[in-house]
Enzyme design. Structure first.
Site, short mmCIF file in Angstrom:
data_model
loop_
_atom_site.label_atom_id
_atom_site.label_comp_id
_atom_site.label_asym_id
_atom_site.label_seq_id
_atom_site.Cartn_x
_atom_site.Cartn_y
_atom_site.Cartn_z
N GLY A 45 0.78 -1.24 0.00
CA GLY A 45 0.00 0.00 0.00
C GLY A 45 0.81 1.28 0.00
O GLY A 45 0.26 2.36 0.20
N GLU A 166 9.71 4.91 -4.91
CA GLU A 166 10.68 3.97 -5.48
C GLU A 166 11.42 4.60 -6.66
O GLU A 166 11.67 3.94 -7.67
CB GLU A 166 10.00 2.67 -5.90
CG GLU A 166 9.20 2.09 -4.74
CD GLU A 166 9.02 0.59 -4.85
OE1 GLU A 166 9.89 -0.07 -5.46
OE2 GLU A 166 8.05 0.06 -4.27
N1 LIG Z 1 -5.03 0.59 -9.89
C1 LIG Z 1 -5.29 -0.41 -9.02
N2 LIG Z 1 -6.45 -1.09 -9.10
C2 LIG Z 1 -6.73 -2.07 -8.24
N3 LIG Z 1 -5.91 -2.47 -7.26
C3 LIG Z 1 -4.74 -1.85 -7.12
C4 LIG Z 1 -4.36 -0.79 -7.99
N4 LIG Z 1 -3.14 -0.35 -7.64
C5 LIG Z 1 -2.78 -1.10 -6.57
N5 LIG Z 1 -3.72 -2.00 -6.25
C6 LIG Z 1 -3.69 -2.96 -5.14
O1 LIG Z 1 -3.55 -2.24 -3.96
C7 LIG Z 1 -2.62 -2.85 -3.10
C8 LIG Z 1 -1.50 -1.87 -2.75
O2 LIG Z 1 -0.76 -1.55 -3.89
P1 LIG Z 1 0.39 -0.49 -3.91
O3 LIG Z 1 -0.07 0.70 -3.17
O4 LIG Z 1 0.78 -0.29 -5.32
O5 LIG Z 1 1.53 -1.22 -3.11
P2 LIG Z 1 3.10 -0.97 -3.08
O6 LIG Z 1 3.38 0.34 -3.71
O7 LIG Z 1 3.43 -1.02 -1.64
O8 LIG Z 1 3.73 -2.11 -3.82
C9 LIG Z 1 -2.13 -4.09 -3.82
O9 LIG Z 1 -2.82 -5.19 -3.32
C10 LIG Z 1 -2.49 -3.85 -5.25
O10 LIG Z 1 -2.80 -5.05 -5.90
MG LIG Z 2 4.61 0.85 -5.38
#
Ligand SMILES: Nc1ncnc2c1ncn2[C@@H]1O[C@H](COP(=O)(O)OP(=O)(O)O)[C@@H](O)[C@H]1O
Ligand SMILES: [Mg+2]
Lengths: 279, 265
Positions: A45, A166
């Protein structure tokens, strides 16, 4: 610690069609002038959190205060002018045809008049040491250089807070160091507040404060020394703790008379040398 | 290599034409395309030829680039020329090879049409050879500005074009990378029957499209994060500068038009 710049109160956010909260009732504060590192496994997240801070997404519950003002659809443009973001992929955030066009993009959006724009573009590029690449096209730049241009684009807007999501993860070690060094210098100079979202715990170890995210929840926050005390836990959370921390612990377990814990290689080397000279 | 095919068109030389405002160059091409149809005799074609030649010389573009621009339509030029010679039966017979009669009307028509083609191509390619794509976009945006009244999304179109231009090299590089990755897995792009080669392109296009969409999405987010909210209230960093040469060129075009009207038969 300085005054509160941004505070999050019980923020929850779920993507459409997702069963799990991407950000699950998270509260924390960001103080002026600090370097805050946010770490956590993939999908914990972190990026969603960054997007919420920038008003690219709005939380379903909780409030975000930027300089004491609530972040809503009405105040989002103001908040965005105070919070700059640099993303992971150097190519996919380069909008302009050349370096100077890209830095000017945000200024054009803000409707800054031309003479001031020219000045600000120049200044921002000087700060990231890219002033000699004014007319260079993006495909002739290295990843690190592109990220520095992205930082210049943010700086030109004179934000209070810069979020690096990142921003160094796609760079080679040299590009990474180049970018981090730039941000470090900027932070020293003009009291910029930095949030760096990272996978690299060595980088996080150099932050003033750390937040560990796990499955959308805030797992722990504190100063790096304290966070790295919970090594085993960190590994369970899918994080790779720095080599120096591991080595220092192993050495202590073998009865070598080390006292401190060591977040960086230099610290470890220094104490080992001191120890050696005492023998 | 692929990169050069499209972008190699702009030849950065230091010349009067290069330094001119893209707006005047765009206007030049547009007007030139119109007035070339005024020419209908040897002297008016000669005049246009002279004008084209002066432009080419001012641009300092090496002949080889001009030739490259002409090459693809060289066949078309020769083809129309031959067609006219064979089938336009006007005026007097100049040659008679028994089965083949060539009329002077056909010869003239053929020559004129080929010349018209050649001049058109030379002048239009002069625009792309002397102006970098982003300046052309800027020029178009300002020239089309009045059409905003009729709901033409001028700003959006020009932003779209400049982003597309900016991403061409990035996507080319990516294509190259994917191609090499597929080749390492034994895909053969360069030989075999056509059907096989087309089939080999599919696993190239799919990842390319997926990544292009991902890029587009990330770019949109990055743009929004930097405060982009459409053309309203935006200032422009790139400024176009109309100089004396631009006015001179426009004037010379007016003179050319007048001369053409007087000299045509
Ligand atoms: N555009 C999106 N639509 C649906 N789910 C999403 C989307 N972006 C991220 N997620 C989900 O939200 C959660 C958190 O993602 P993210 O914030 O990108 O994590 P991180 O940056 O820590 O890797 C994950 O389970 C991911 O699959
Ligand atoms: Mg990320």
């Amino acid at each position: 610690m300085g005054k509160k710049l941004v505070s999050l109160e019980n923020i929850a956010f779920k993507y459409e069609g997702q069963s799990r909260h991407a950000v699950d009732h998270v509260s924390f504060d960001i103080y002026e002038g600090e370097w805050l590192a946010i770490v956590g496994h993939n999908g914990s997240g972190k990026s969603t959190l960054a997007k919420l801070l920038n008003g690219l997404q709005f939380p379903q519950a909780g409030t975000i205060l930027v300089n004491g003002k609530e972040l809503t659809e009405e105040t989002v443009w103001e908040a965005r002018s105070k919070i700059g973001m640099v993303f992971q992929n150097p190519d996919n955030q380069f909008v302009g045809a050349t370096v100077q066009d890209d830095v000017a993009f945000g200024l054009e959006n803000a409707g800054i008049p031309l003479p001031e724009m020219v000045q600000r573009v120049q200044n921002a590029l000087n700060k990231v040491k890219m002033e000699s690449f004014l007319n260079q096209e993006p495909h002739h730049l290295s990843g690190g250089q592109k990220q520095r241009v992205a930082i210049a684009g943010v700086l030109a807007l004179q934000p209070d807070l810069i979020i690096l999501d990142e921003a160094t993860s796609m760079l080679d070690p040299r590009g990474r160091e180049e970018v981090l060094e730039t941000v470090r210098e900027l932070k020293e100079e003009n009291l910029l507040t930095v949030i760096s979202i990272t996978h690299d715990l060595e980088e996080a170890a150099k932050a003033d404060r750390m937040i560990v995210m796990n499955e959308g929840k805030l797992y722990r926050q504190g100063i790096p020394t304290d966070i790295f005390q919970m090594e085993g836990e960190l590994i369970e959370l899918g994080l790779d703790i720095p080599f120096s921390v591991k080595l220092s612990k192993e050495l202590k377990e073998r009865g070598i008379g080390l006292i401190k814990s060591h977040l960086t290689e230099e610290e470890l080397v220094r104490e080992l040398c001191e120890l050696h000279s005492k023998m | 290599m692929l990169d050069k095919m499209i972008l190699g068109r702009y030849v950065p030389v230091d010349s009067t034409i290069h330094k001119m405002d893209p707006r005047s160059k765009l206007l030049l091409v547009f007007l030139f395309v119109c007035i070339i149809f005024l020419a209908n005799n040897l002297i008016s074609y000669g005049l246009i030829g002279l004008f084209t030649l002066i432009l080419l010389m001012l641009s300092k573009i090496p002949i080889r680039f001009l030739y490259n621009g002409l090459k693809p339509i060289l066949f078309l030029i020769i083809f129309t020329f031959v067609l006219h010679i064979l089938f336009t039966k006007e005026g007097e017979v100049v040659f008679n090879f028994g089965w083949l009669e060539i009329y002077d009307g056909g010869l003239r028509q053929g020559l004129f049409i080929s010349l018209r083609f050649t001049f058109l191509i030379l002048v239009t390619s002069l625009l792309t050879l002397t102006t970098n794509p982003i300046s052309i976009t800027d020029g178009m945006e300002t020239l089309l500005h009045p059409f905003k009244k009729w709901k033409l999304p001028v700003h959006e179109l020009s932003l779209m074009m400049s982003i597309a231009l900016r991403f061409i090299p990035t996507l080319m590089e990516e294509t190259d990378k994917i191609m090499k990755a597929q080749m390492a897995r034994g895909v053969d792009f360069s030989s075999g029957p056509l059907k096989e080669r087309i089939k080999a392109i599919v696993p190239l296009l799919v990842p390319l499209f997926v990544s292009a969409f991902k890029r587009a999405e990330e770019l949109a987010i990055a743009m929004e994060a930097r405060g982009y909210r459409g053309g309203e209230g935006r200032t422009k960093y790139r400024q176009l500068k109309w100089q004396t040469v631009d006015t001179l060129l426009m004037l010379s075009l007016v003179v050319l038009t007048i001369l053409l009207v007087l000299l045509r038969s």
